[in-house]
Design an enzyme around this catalytic site. Structure first.
Site, PDB file in Angstrom:
ATOM      1  N   HIS A  90       0.860  -1.183   0.000  1.00 15.93           N
ATOM      2  CA  HIS A  90       0.000   0.000   0.000  1.00 15.93           C
ATOM      3  C   HIS A  90       0.901   1.238   0.000  1.00 15.93           C
ATOM      4  CE1 HIS A  90       1.132   0.047   4.209  1.00 15.93           C
ATOM      5  NE2 HIS A  90       0.550  -1.132   4.404  1.00 15.93           N
TER       6      HIS A  90
ATOM      7  N   GLY B 172       1.885   3.126   2.263  1.00 18.82           N
ATOM      8  CA  GLY B 172       2.890   3.152   3.335  1.00 18.82           C
ATOM      9  C   GLY B 172       4.177   2.494   2.876  1.00 18.82           C
ATOM     10  N   HIS B 173       4.056   1.318   2.278  1.00 18.05           N
ATOM     11  CA  HIS B 173       5.242   0.638   1.750  1.00 18.05           C
ATOM     12  C   HIS B 173       5.919   1.490   0.666  1.00 18.05           C
ATOM     13  CE1 HIS B 173       2.758  -3.030   2.940  1.00 18.05           C
ATOM     14  NE2 HIS B 173       3.862  -3.227   3.616  1.00 18.05           N
TER      15      HIS B 173
ATOM     16  N   LYS C   4       7.889   3.558  10.702  1.00 20.09           N
ATOM     17  CA  LYS C   4       7.629   3.793  12.126  1.00 20.09           C
ATOM     18  C   LYS C   4       6.283   3.213  12.562  1.00 20.09           C
ATOM     19  CE  LYS C   4      10.227   8.102  12.566  1.00 20.09           C
ATOM     20  NZ  LYS C   4      10.147   9.513  12.991  1.00 20.09           N
ATOM     21  N   LYS C   5       5.436   2.890  11.615  1.00 26.17           N
ATOM     22  CA  LYS C   5       4.180   2.201  11.946  1.00 26.17           C
ATOM     23  C   LYS C   5       4.455   1.024  12.879  1.00 26.17           C
ATOM     24  CE  LYS C   5       0.271  -0.125  11.352  1.00 26.17           C
ATOM     25  NZ  LYS C   5       0.586  -1.425  10.845  1.00 26.17           N
TER      26      LYS C   5
ATOM     27  N   SER D 240      -1.592  -3.859   5.700  1.00 23.13           N
ATOM     28  CA  SER D 240      -2.126  -4.957   4.896  1.00 23.13           C
ATOM     29  C   SER D 240      -3.278  -5.629   5.637  1.00 23.13           C
ATOM     30  CB  SER D 240      -1.037  -5.985   4.617  1.00 23.13           C
ATOM     31  OG  SER D 240       0.061  -5.346   3.997  1.00 23.13           O
ATOM     32  N   ARG D 241      -3.224  -5.602   6.960  1.00 26.15           N
ATOM     33  CA  ARG D 241      -4.266  -6.274   7.751  1.00 26.15           C
ATOM     34  C   ARG D 241      -5.584  -5.500   7.765  1.00 26.15           C
ATOM     35  NH1 ARG D 241       0.499  -8.142  10.842  1.00 26.15           N
ATOM     36  NH2 ARG D 241       0.507 -10.408  10.640  1.00 26.15           N
TER      37      ARG D 241
HETATM   38  P1  PAJ Z   1       5.267  -5.429   6.376  1.00 27.15           P
HETATM   39  O1  PAJ Z   1       4.202  -5.494   7.411  1.00 27.15           O
HETATM   40  O2  PAJ Z   1       4.947  -5.800   4.966  1.00 27.15           O
HETATM   41  O3  PAJ Z   1       5.882  -3.996   6.389  1.00 27.15           O
HETATM   42  C1  PAJ Z   1       6.974  -3.681   5.589  1.00 27.15           C
HETATM   43  C2  PAJ Z   1       7.463  -2.301   5.983  1.00 27.15           C
HETATM   44  O4  PAJ Z   1       6.444  -1.329   5.708  1.00 27.15           O
HETATM   45  C3  PAJ Z   1       7.761  -2.227   7.500  1.00 27.15           C
HETATM   46  O5  PAJ Z   1       8.962  -1.502   7.717  1.00 27.15           O
HETATM   47  C4  PAJ Z   1       6.554  -1.464   8.021  1.00 27.15           C
HETATM   48  O6  PAJ Z   1       6.813  -0.730   9.208  1.00 27.15           O
HETATM   49  C5  PAJ Z   1       6.246  -0.539   6.859  1.00 27.15           C
HETATM   50  N1  PAJ Z   1       4.865  -0.023   6.911  1.00 27.15           N
HETATM   51  C6  PAJ Z   1       3.723  -0.735   7.066  1.00 27.15           C
HETATM   52  N2  PAJ Z   1       2.652   0.083   7.119  1.00 27.15           N
HETATM   53  C7  PAJ Z   1       3.138   1.349   7.007  1.00 27.15           C
HETATM   54  C8  PAJ Z   1       2.535   2.646   6.990  1.00 27.15           C
HETATM   55  N3  PAJ Z   1       1.209   2.814   7.111  1.00 27.15           N
HETATM   56  N4  PAJ Z   1       3.329   3.732   6.851  1.00 27.15           N
HETATM   57  C9  PAJ Z   1       4.685   3.575   6.737  1.00 27.15           C
HETATM   58  N5  PAJ Z   1       5.306   2.380   6.733  1.00 27.15           N
HETATM   59  C10 PAJ Z   1       4.548   1.280   6.864  1.00 27.15           C
HETATM   60  O7  PAJ Z   1       7.140  -5.324   8.721  1.00 27.15           O
HETATM   61  C11 PAJ Z   1       7.176  -6.322   7.996  1.00 27.15           C
HETATM   62  O8  PAJ Z   1       6.493  -6.412   6.803  1.00 27.15           O
HETATM   63  C12 PAJ Z   1       8.007  -7.542   8.338  1.00 27.15           C
HETATM   64  O9  PAJ Z   1       8.070  -7.679   9.730  1.00 27.15           O
HETATM   65  C13 PAJ Z   1       9.435  -7.504   7.731  1.00 27.15           C
HETATM   66  C14 PAJ Z   1      10.262  -6.345   8.278  1.00 27.15           C
HETATM   67  C15 PAJ Z   1       9.372  -7.442   6.205  1.00 27.15           C
HETATM   68  C16 PAJ Z   1      10.186  -8.822   8.115  1.00 27.15           C
HETATM   69  O10 PAJ Z   1       9.483  -9.924   7.673  1.00 27.15           O
END
Ligand code: PAJ
Length: 280
Positions: free
Chosen positions: A30, A32-33, A144-145, A182-183
């Site tokens: 999304h 955020g990623h 930082k989420k 994602s959730r």
């Molecule tokens: P995932 O939940 O896919 O998240 C990947 C990265 O995106 C993480 O660093 C997470 O903090 C960031 N992220 C998620 N939602 C966000 C948002 N709304 N705003 C900014 N960044 C956001 O976190 C993981 O995967 C796993 O634990 C991983 C580090 C890949 C290890 O498996």
């Protein structure tokens, strides 16, 4: 953009790259990623995103099986964001033999989410260590989420001398305040409408502290009660120091309020707000 599935091919592709910036993800991307991919461009000439749903960090009976896998859509978004390489290994590639070598997280990982998800951070630091060794990036970007995750990964890099710069991106939110995740896709329409309540609870804590309230326990408990009464099953609402995630003393001013709670039986949401204030 190249999509690569094996370690051997990735190593060939990255050989000689002068500055690699890695964005580790579990896919179902999304905005955020994608914001992390944007940041990665400032820290490397070759931006690598990894997509791997890491079984090791899920509890038995957790949402590993139903975690959304959307590789094609993810690649389209990464391509549009100017990502150079996607590393999308399957389980056999990441864990060709049972993963006996596990990284032990620091004490700071036993509290907050670690308290409610035993083994979770061990799974995270183990897979992140493997990704760091496979990709050998100069910098890696996390959101930082997942505030405690960033803290634990900074500790990992320091204590195991990875020599990788860790960059933390701000939390990207939907217009109503809900942190993108994602959730969020697990939520029913009614649940989605209520989901910003978690963020609102954290904002009330921040506001109270900024207004001079210092009884942190009371503030945390009031918001846990409010969320419970609104139908959430609350894991925690907690004020911590940004630097070490320890409970703040009266003179600490760089704080973060974190929360985790279940909306319905299927969806655990987390959020946090960093804030600093001056003691008068
Ligand atoms: P995932 O939940 O896919 O998240 C990947 C990265 O995106 C993480 O660093 C997470 O903090 C960031 N992220 C998620 N939602 C966000 C948002 N709304 N705003 C900014 N960044 C956001 O976190 C993981 O995967 C796993 O634990 C991983 C580090 C890949 C290890 O498996």
């Amino acid at each position: 953009m190249e999509v690569i599935h094996t370690v051997a091919e990735l190593r060939r592709r990255l050989n000689g790259e002068p500055a690699i910036a890695l964005v580790p993800t579990m896919g179902n991307l999304h905005d955020g990623h994608i914001s992390l991919v944007d940041i990665a461009h400032d820290h490397g000439t070759c931006v690598v995103a990894s997509i791997f749903v890491n079984r090791l960090q899920f509890a038995a009976g957790g949402d590993f099986d139903r975690y959304p896998r959307t590789l094609e859509e993810d690649c389209a978004k990464l391509e549009a964001a100017g990502c150079h390489v996607v590393f999308a290994p399957d389980e056999k590639e990441m864990y060709p033999v049972p993963q006996e070598m596990l990284v032990t997280p620091p004490k700071s990982a036993d509290q907050l989410c670690g308290d409610f998800r035993p083994g979770h951070f061990q799974g995270v630091v183990t897979v992140v260590s493997k990704l760091f060794n496979i990709v050998q990036p100069h910098a890696a970007v996390f959101g930082k989420k997942d505030y405690q995750q960033v803290h634990v990964i900074r500790t990992l890099v320091k204590q195991l001398n990875f020599g990788i710069e860790i960059i933390a991106g701000e939390t990207i939110r939907d217009p109503d305040g809900l942190a993108m995740s994602s959730r969020n896709g697990y939520l029913t329409r009614e649940e989605r409408a209520q989901a910003p309540q978690l963020y609102h609870a954290l904002r009330r804590v921040r506001k109270a502290v900024e207004a001079g309230a210092r009884d942190h326990r009371k503030l945390e408990e009031a918001e846990m009660t409010a969320l419970s009464q609104a139908g959430w099953k609350v894991d925690y609402v907690a004020l911590r120091n940004q630097s070490d995630l320890a409970p703040p003393g009266p003179r600490d001013t760089d704080l973060v309020v974190l929360g985790a709670a279940w909306m319905g039986s299927k969806t655990r949401l987390i959020d946090n707000i960093e804030f600093s204030f001056y003691v008068k």
